[in-house]
Scaffold this motif. Structure first.
Motif, PDB file in Angstrom:
ATOM      1  N   SER A   1       0.836  -1.209   0.000  1.00 21.51           N
ATOM      2  CA  SER A   1       0.000   0.000   0.000  1.00 21.51           C
ATOM      3  C   SER A   1       0.866   1.252   0.000  1.00 21.51           C
ATOM      4  O   SER A   1       0.558   2.225   0.695  1.00 21.51           O
ATOM      5  CB  SER A   1      -0.927  -0.007   1.216  1.00 21.51           C
ATOM      6  N   HIS A   2       1.939   1.258  -0.797  1.00 22.92           N
ATOM      7  CA  HIS A   2       2.895   2.368  -0.719  1.00 22.92           C
ATOM      8  C   HIS A   2       2.268   3.713  -1.082  1.00 22.92           C
ATOM      9  O   HIS A   2       2.669   4.750  -0.546  1.00 22.92           O
ATOM     10  CB  HIS A   2       4.142   2.086  -1.562  1.00 22.92           C
ATOM     11  N   LYS A   3       1.269   3.723  -1.954  1.00 22.74           N
ATOM     12  CA  LYS A   3       0.605   4.998  -2.259  1.00 22.74           C
ATOM     13  C   LYS A   3      -0.184   5.504  -1.056  1.00 22.74           C
ATOM     14  O   LYS A   3      -0.219   6.708  -0.780  1.00 22.74           O
ATOM     15  CB  LYS A   3      -0.299   4.856  -3.478  1.00 22.74           C
ATOM     16  N   ALA A   4      -0.801   4.590  -0.326  1.00 24.57           N
ATOM     17  CA  ALA A   4      -1.572   4.985   0.856  1.00 24.57           C
ATOM     18  C   ALA A   4      -0.662   5.514   1.958  1.00 24.57           C
ATOM     19  O   ALA A   4      -1.067   6.388   2.731  1.00 24.57           O
ATOM     20  CB  ALA A   4      -2.381   3.802   1.373  1.00 24.57           C
ATOM     21  N   VAL A   5       0.580   5.005   2.035  1.00 21.39           N
ATOM     22  CA  VAL A   5       1.512   5.499   3.056  1.00 21.39           C
ATOM     23  C   VAL A   5       1.686   7.012   2.911  1.00 21.39           C
ATOM     24  O   VAL A   5       1.731   7.743   3.904  1.00 21.39           O
ATOM     25  CB  VAL A   5       2.863   4.764   2.963  1.00 21.39           C
ATOM     26  N   GLU A   6       1.768   7.487   1.689  1.00 18.33           N
ATOM     27  CA  GLU A   6       1.904   8.931   1.462  1.00 18.33           C
ATOM     28  C   GLU A   6       0.658   9.685   1.941  1.00 18.33           C
ATOM     29  O   GLU A   6       0.754  10.783   2.493  1.00 18.33           O
ATOM     30  CB  GLU A   6       2.182   9.206  -0.009  1.00 18.33           C
ATOM     31  N   LEU A   7      -0.501   9.110   1.721  1.00 16.25           N
ATOM     32  CA  LEU A   7      -1.748   9.708   2.220  1.00 16.25           C
ATOM     33  C   LEU A   7      -1.708   9.825   3.734  1.00 16.25           C
ATOM     34  O   LEU A   7      -2.074  10.868   4.307  1.00 16.25           O
ATOM     35  CB  LEU A   7      -2.934   8.842   1.777  1.00 16.25           C
ATOM     36  N   TYR A   8      -1.252   8.774   4.409  1.00 15.25           N
ATOM     37  CA  TYR A   8      -1.193   8.794   5.868  1.00 15.25           C
ATOM     38  C   TYR A   8      -0.167   9.816   6.367  1.00 15.25           C
ATOM     39  O   TYR A   8      -0.401  10.483   7.371  1.00 15.25           O
ATOM     40  CB  TYR A   8      -0.865   7.405   6.408  1.00 15.25           C
ATOM     41  N   GLU A   9       0.944   9.930   5.669  1.00 14.95           N
ATOM     42  CA  GLU A   9       1.936  10.942   6.056  1.00 14.95           C
ATOM     43  C   GLU A   9       1.332  12.343   6.006  1.00 14.95           C
ATOM     44  O   GLU A   9       1.566  13.164   6.894  1.00 14.95           O
ATOM     45  CB  GLU A   9       3.148  10.863   5.142  1.00 14.95           C
ATOM     46  N   LYS A  10       0.562  12.621   4.961  1.00  7.98           N
ATOM     47  CA  LYS A  10      -0.070  13.931   4.830  1.00  7.98           C
ATOM     48  C   LYS A  10      -1.085  14.182   5.946  1.00  7.98           C
ATOM     49  O   LYS A  10      -1.390  15.334   6.266  1.00  7.98           O
ATOM     50  CB  LYS A  10      -0.730  14.065   3.458  1.00  7.98           C
ATOM     51  N   ALA A  11      -1.595  13.097   6.541  1.00  6.44           N
ATOM     52  CA  ALA A  11      -2.528  13.220   7.661  1.00  6.44           C
ATOM     53  C   ALA A  11      -1.803  13.278   9.005  1.00  6.44           C
ATOM     54  O   ALA A  11      -2.456  13.260  10.052  1.00  6.44           O
ATOM     55  CB  ALA A  11      -3.520  12.058   7.649  1.00  6.44           C
ATOM     56  N   GLY A  12      -0.468  13.330   8.987  1.00  9.03           N
ATOM     57  CA  GLY A  12       0.292  13.497  10.219  1.00  9.03           C
ATOM     58  C   GLY A  12       0.917  12.247  10.790  1.00  9.03           C
ATOM     59  O   GLY A  12       1.516  12.283  11.863  1.00  9.03           O
ATOM     60  N   PHE A  13       0.792  11.112  10.085  1.00  7.44           N
ATOM     61  CA  PHE A  13       1.399   9.865  10.551  1.00  7.44           C
ATOM     62  C   PHE A  13       2.846   9.769  10.092  1.00  7.44           C
ATOM     63  O   PHE A  13       3.210  10.276   9.029  1.00  7.44           O
ATOM     64  CB  PHE A  13       0.640   8.656  10.002  1.00  7.44           C
TER      65      PHE A  13
END
Length: 202
Positions: A150-162
């Motif tokens: 889920s490497h694309k989702a990891v970027e989404l989570y980073e943008k949410a502060g994770f």
């Protein structure tokens, strides 16, 4: 959609209490909905569509075994996005998990049907799930499990502060391959011309 062409490595992520988050508006015709009994089939269809399960039956069996015993929590923690046709096309859960005796809020089972991706639904449902967590649990550290598929989702989570968590035995996971996971994720980002991940999260 999972990218099963790369090596599977668990990725655990941590969002510190006090980190701001945004709630995003949905496109016209879309709406947030909380779980109601009977929505388990919609959940199974969404998760199967992104390849988390081989088929709807396996997804439904998982949901019935792991989630339906907590139906009083599902109705306030399991979130969907519906499109204008009333079809549920995205989901996330403002759930919890244990690390030893410690009980923490966790963001679980985030997914958007492939045909609905690219419309901002992913960031919207993550923001709304984080809002739910703060309403139910207060402003606390939040965790999630994902994977290199889920490497694309990891970027989404980073943008949410994770950020990637290096804490061992986090939740039910050994979490002992952090360096390998970060190295693989950064190599994928380099290939696609995307920014490198942040440094080790202490």
């Amino acid at each position: 959609m999972l990218d099963k062409s790369v090596e599977f490595i668990d990725v655990l992520m941590h969002r510190k209490a006090g980190t701001p988050f945004k709630r995003y508006p949905l496109p016209e015709g879309y709406a947030f909905r909380l779980f109601s009994p009977g929505d388990e089939a919609a959940w199974a269809a969404i998760e199967t569509s992104v390849l988390e399960f081989e088929n709807d039956i396996n997804a439904l069996l998982y949901f019935q075994r792991e989630r339906m015993p907590y139906v009083e929590e599902l109705v306030r923690r399991c979130l969907f996005i519906e499109n204008a046709s009333g079809e549920k096309v995205a989901t996330a859960s403002a759930w919890w998990d244990y690390t030893g005796m410690r009980r923490d809020p966790w963001l679980h089972w985030v997914a958007v049907k492939p045909g609905e991706q690219g419309k901002g639904l992913g960031k919207a449902i993550v923001g709304e799930a984080l809002y739910l967590i703060t309403q139910i649990e207060g402003d606390r550290d939040v965790y999630l499990h994902t994977q290199t598929w889920s490497h694309k989702a990891v970027e989404l989570y980073e943008k949410a502060g994770f950020a990637v968590s290096w804490e061992p035995w986090l939740g039910q996971y050994r979490n002992d391959r952090c360096l390998e996971a970060v190295t693989l994720l950064n190599s994928l980002r380099r290939i696609h011309g995307r920014p490198k991940m942040g440094e080790k999260n202490e």
